[in-house]
Write a protein that holds these residues in place. Sequence first.
Motif, short mmCIF file in Angstrom:
data_model
loop_
_atom_site.label_atom_id
_atom_site.label_comp_id
_atom_site.label_asym_id
_atom_site.label_seq_id
_atom_site.Cartn_x
_atom_site.Cartn_y
_atom_site.Cartn_z
N LEU A 117 0.82 -1.20 0.00
CA LEU A 117 0.00 0.00 0.00
C LEU A 117 0.86 1.26 0.00
O LEU A 117 0.55 2.25 -0.67
CB LEU A 117 -0.93 0.00 1.22
N ARG A 118 1.94 1.23 0.76
CA ARG A 118 2.86 2.37 0.80
C ARG A 118 3.45 2.65 -0.59
O ARG A 118 3.49 3.79 -1.05
CB ARG A 118 4.00 2.10 1.80
N LEU A 119 3.88 1.59 -1.26
CA LEU A 119 4.45 1.75 -2.59
C LEU A 119 3.43 2.28 -3.58
O LEU A 119 3.74 3.13 -4.42
CB LEU A 119 5.01 0.40 -3.07
N GLN A 120 2.20 1.77 -3.48
CA GLN A 120 1.15 2.25 -4.38
C GLN A 120 0.84 3.72 -4.12
O GLN A 120 0.64 4.51 -5.05
CB GLN A 120 -0.12 1.40 -4.20
N MET A 121 0.78 4.10 -2.84
CA MET A 121 0.50 5.49 -2.48
C MET A 121 1.62 6.40 -2.97
O MET A 121 1.37 7.50 -3.48
CB MET A 121 0.34 5.61 -0.97
N GLN A 122 2.86 5.95 -2.84
CA GLN A 122 3.99 6.73 -3.32
C GLN A 122 3.92 6.91 -4.84
O GLN A 122 4.18 8.01 -5.35
CB GLN A 122 5.31 6.05 -2.93
N ARG A 123 3.57 5.86 -5.55
CA ARG A 123 3.43 5.97 -7.01
C ARG A 123 2.32 6.96 -7.38
O ARG A 123 2.48 7.78 -8.29
CB ARG A 123 3.15 4.59 -7.62
N ASP A 124 1.20 6.88 -6.66
CA ASP A 124 0.07 7.78 -6.93
C ASP A 124 0.47 9.24 -6.70
O ASP A 124 0.08 10.13 -7.47
CB ASP A 124 -1.12 7.42 -6.05
N MET A 125 1.22 9.49 -5.64
CA MET A 125 1.62 10.87 -5.34
C MET A 125 2.61 11.39 -6.36
O MET A 125 2.55 12.56 -6.75
CB MET A 125 2.20 10.93 -3.91
N LYS A 126 3.54 10.53 -6.80
CA LYS A 126 4.51 10.94 -7.82
C LYS A 126 3.81 11.25 -9.14
O LYS A 126 4.14 12.23 -9.82
CB LYS A 126 5.55 9.85 -8.02
N LEU A 127 2.84 10.42 -9.50
CA LEU A 127 2.11 10.64 -10.74
C LEU A 127 1.35 11.96 -10.74
O LEU A 127 1.15 12.58 -11.78
CB LEU A 127 1.13 9.49 -10.98
N ARG A 128 0.94 12.42 -9.55
CA ARG A 128 0.18 13.66 -9.43
C ARG A 128 1.05 14.85 -9.09
O ARG A 128 0.55 15.93 -8.81
CB ARG A 128 -0.94 13.47 -8.41
N GLY A 129 2.36 14.65 -9.09
CA GLY A 129 3.30 15.75 -8.93
C GLY A 129 3.38 16.34 -7.55
O GLY A 129 3.76 17.51 -7.39
N LEU A 130 3.05 15.55 -6.51
CA LEU A 130 3.15 16.07 -5.15
C LEU A 130 4.62 16.24 -4.77
O LEU A 130 5.46 15.41 -5.15
CB LEU A 130 2.46 15.14 -4.15
N ALA A 131 4.92 17.30 -4.06
CA ALA A 131 6.29 17.57 -3.63
C ALA A 131 6.78 16.45 -2.72
O ALA A 131 6.00 15.79 -2.02
CB ALA A 131 6.36 18.90 -2.90
N LEU A 132 8.10 16.25 -2.71
CA LEU A 132 8.69 15.17 -1.91
C LEU A 132 8.35 15.33 -0.43
O LEU A 132 8.04 14.35 0.26
CB LEU A 132 10.21 15.16 -2.09
N ARG A 133 8.39 16.58 0.07
CA ARG A 133 8.07 16.81 1.48
C ARG A 133 6.60 16.43 1.77
O ARG A 133 6.30 15.85 2.82
CB ARG A 133 8.32 18.28 1.82
N THR A 134 5.70 16.73 0.83
CA THR A 134 4.30 16.36 1.00
C THR A 134 4.14 14.85 0.99
O THR A 134 3.38 14.29 1.80
CB THR A 134 3.45 16.98 -0.12
N GLN A 135 4.86 14.19 0.11
CA GLN A 135 4.81 12.72 0.07
C GLN A 135 5.23 12.12 1.41
O GLN A 135 4.57 11.20 1.92
CB GLN A 135 5.71 12.20 -1.05
N GLU A 136 6.32 12.63 1.95
CA GLU A 136 6.82 12.10 3.23
C GLU A 136 5.80 12.35 4.34
O GLU A 136 5.58 11.48 5.20
CB GLU A 136 8.15 12.77 3.57
N THR A 137 5.18 13.53 4.35
CA THR A 137 4.19 13.86 5.37
C THR A 137 2.97 12.95 5.27
O THR A 137 2.47 12.45 6.30
CB THR A 137 3.75 15.33 5.23
N TYR A 138 2.49 12.72 4.07
CA TYR A 138 1.31 11.87 3.87
C TYR A 138 1.60 10.43 4.28
O TYR A 138 0.77 9.78 4.93
CB TYR A 138 0.87 11.93 2.41
N ILE A 139 2.75 9.91 3.88
CA ILE A 139 3.12 8.54 4.24
C ILE A 139 3.20 8.39 5.76
O ILE A 139 2.71 7.41 6.34
CB ILE A 139 4.46 8.16 3.59
#
Length: 280
Positions: free
Chosen positions: A4-26
Motif C-alpha cells: 500500500l505504501r508503494l502504491q500510495m507513493q506511485r500515486d503521489m509521484k504521478l500527481r506531482g506532489l512535492a517530496l516533502r508532501t509525500q513524506e508527510t502523507y506517508i
Amino acid sequence: MQPLRLQMQRDMKLRGLALRTQETYIAAVAALAKHYRCSPDGLSIDQIQRYVLHLLEDRQLSWSSCNQAICAFRFFYGVTLKRGVFALEIPHGRTPQKQPEILSRSEVMRLLDAASRLHDRVLLKTTYAAGLRLSEVIALRWSDIDSERMSLRVEQGKGAQDRYTVLSSGLLAELRTYWKLRRPEGPWLFPGRDPSVPICDSSVQRLYTHTKQKAGITKRGGIHALRHAFATHLLEAGIDLHMIQRFMGHRSLSTTQRYLHLTQSHLKDKAGALDLLQSG
C-alpha cells in the motif's frame, strides 16, 4: 502496509506532489495504522474520525497538523484505495489566522552579522535575499546560479513549479567567496555531512534558531520569517507587487497581497530593502 505504501507513493509521484508532501502523507497514514495496530485499508469511517479526534483532544495537535493528516487520509482512501466518498466525510478544521512577526531590516542585518561561520551566513543570506522557502534553499545546486542574468533558479518549488528569483550582486560576491574558501563537494550549494545529499531541514532550522538567539532577536517563527521579511521589505521599497509574486512563486496574486497588511505605512528610506540585498 508495504504494498500500500508503494502504491500510495506511485500515486503521489504521478500527481506531482512535492517530496516533502509525500513524506508527510506517508507518515500520517503509517501513524494511523500504528494507532490501530492493523492495515489502514481495513479501517472504517468511524475509526478514522475517532483518530482525528484523538489527535485534537488527546495529543493536542494544532488544526494545521490535523488538517495535514486529514489531507493524507483523503488521498490514501480517495486516490490509492479509490474510495472517493469515504474521506470526504471528514471535515477540515479551521486554522486560526495569525499574522507573522516580521523582522525589520536592522534585525535581518543583526541576524546575518551574528552568523560567525561563512557557511551559516551565506545560507541565511541566500534564504533572505532570494525569498526562498526552507525546502528550496536546501535544494539549491551550484548550477542554479545564473550570474549573467543575475538570477537563481528554483527547481520544483511548492506546487512542483520551477521559477527564477533575484540574485543580488552582493549575494553573488559572497557566494563566490564561499566557493573559493569552502569548495563544497558534489552538486549541492549547501551539502550535508554526506556531500551526495543536501543539508537536512532540521539542521537549518537549528542554525536559524541559534543565530537568532545569538543576535538577541525575540520574535517568534522559524527560518520562514526570512521569506516573510523579503516580501515585506521589497513592498516597502516600492517594488511592483506582480514582480514580488514572481520572485515568491505565488500562483495567486492574493497570496502576495497579504503582505500589504504587514508593511509600515510611512517610510523615509524606500530603497532600504534593495540596498540590503545588493550590499549583502
